[in-house]
Design an enzyme around this catalytic site. Structure first.
Site, PDB file in Angstrom:
ATOM      1  N   GLU A 160       0.806  -1.227   0.000  1.00  0.00           N
ATOM      2  CA  GLU A 160       0.000   0.000   0.000  1.00  0.00           C
ATOM      3  C   GLU A 160       0.843   1.283   0.000  1.00  0.00           C
ATOM      4  OE1 GLU A 160      -2.903  -0.187   3.133  1.00  0.00           O
ATOM      5  OE2 GLU A 160      -3.699  -2.115   2.445  1.00  0.00           O
ATOM      6  N   GLU A 267      -5.914 -10.954  -0.350  1.00  0.00           N
ATOM      7  CA  GLU A 267      -6.601 -10.664   0.916  1.00  0.00           C
ATOM      8  C   GLU A 267      -8.120 -10.584   0.725  1.00  0.00           C
ATOM      9  OE1 GLU A 267      -4.951  -7.330   3.074  1.00  0.00           O
ATOM     10  OE2 GLU A 267      -2.976  -7.594   2.157  1.00  0.00           O
TER      11      GLU A 267
END
Length: 347
Positions: A160, A267
């Protein structure tokens, strides 16, 4: 005498038939798992796993062992957990998950080495020069990757680093080192384990958009300059209200294949906390989303090689169990989402 002989033959025949039926059902029950079906396709199917639950919940442990051939430590390998103080490492929780995977012949995704939201306080609030920060980061990455060399061979190196607009996320590392911290992290991880697959991991980058374009441009640039990067992780934390564009996802996967990079779904969960719809309707829509994502992945000419959900039971989810985001319910019953994934793998 003849009658007794015939009766004996009939009994033997019935016993054989019963044995064949029992073996058939035993074989069938063994085969009905995501793991078995995935391995037939040379595909990785997995879940994030929590050390606390494999220690204290036997049913959780049994399902995690049976259903998955790859697992991700949920929190146990994040920097603030394994490196809580500048002079301290703590691998106890991570070792529990790694040992569980080894005992069960499962691969492990190392998640995650560098994430701005998981920096320990000593690093986040310390006063370091650029040279000091580089050395601290290098020591940390190489200590962790070296420790698990030969055990963890897939790493989310950087997590991220971009926002939804494709800009770099503000962080201590960006402030002190600059964007170069990303390529340095991959280089240091490679030096510690040249045989590991090194991934960049992010959310909302599965389709074509500003965010995913920024990630793609970064990865392509790293590849062109010889920086070791082998894959991109699509997190895919989704809500039921989102209209996924599967053609866009497929095109995004395809462009990574063209530059020699593979894709993992890393995820995935689907929040069904949606007003105005019945639970059964929501569960059916959720199952379709899971199935369609896996279908898109499986039809990528081996570019998309893994699908990992962020947990597997609604009993334990970071979203709260009202969201019911996973493939087993709170009572460990298989949901429509599980059955949809199984069907895709079986097809």
């Amino acid at each position: 005498m003849k009658k007794k002989f015939i009766n004996s033959l009939i009994i033997i025949f019935l016993i054989l038939i019963c044995g064949i039926i029992i073996l058939f059902f035993l074989k069938g029950s063994k085969d009905v798992s995501l793991r078995d079906h995935a391995e037939r396709k040379n595909f990785l199917i997995g879940s994030a796993i929590n050390s606390q639950y494999i220690k204290n919940d036997k049913l959780y442990t049994a399902i995690a062992r049976k259903e998955f051939n790859i697992i991700t430590p949920e929190n146990e390998l994040k920097m603030k957990v394994v490196h809580p103080e500048i002079d301290t490492y703590n691998f106890s929780k991570a070792d529990e998950v790694v040992n569980f995977a080894k005992e069960n012949g499962q691969q492990i995704r190392g998640h995650t080495l560098i994430w701005s939201e998981s920096l320990p306080d000593w690093l986040e609030h310390g006063n370091y020069t650029e040279l000091q920060m580089r050395q601290l980061l290098k020591d940390y990455i190489q200590t962790v990757v070296t420790r698990y060399k030969g055990e963890i061979n897939v790493w989310d190196v950087v997590n991220e680093a971009f926002d939804d607009n494709g800009n770099f996320v503000n962080s201590k590392l960006l402030d002190i080192i600059g964007p170069e911290y990303i390529e340095l992290s991959f280089q240091w991880a490679y030096e510690a384990n040249p045989n590991a697959l090194l991934f960049y991991n992010d959310d909302d980058i599965e389709g074509l958009n500003q965010h995913s374009n920024a990630v793609y441009n970064l990865v392509r640039d790293l590849k062109n300059r010889g920086i070791p990067i082998h894959g991109v992780g699509f997190q895919m934390h989704k809500n039921l209200s989102e209209n996924l564009n599967y053609e866009s996802i497929s095109k995004n996967i395809e462009r990574y294949g063209k530059i020699g990079v593979q894709v993992h779904i890393t995820e995935m969960d689907i929040n069904i906390d949606k007003k105005g719809s019945t639970l059964n309707s929501n569960l059916s829509k959720q199952a379709n989303m899971y199935s369609n994502v896996l279908h898109t992945c499986l039809n990528s000419d081996n570019i998309c090689t893994a699908m990992v959900t962020w947990g597997f039971t609604d009993k334990y989810t970071w979203l709260g169990n009202k969201s019911k985001p996973l493939i087993y319910n709170e009572d460990y019953q298989k949901k429509l989402a599980y059955k949809g994934l199984l069907k895709e793998l079986d097809d």
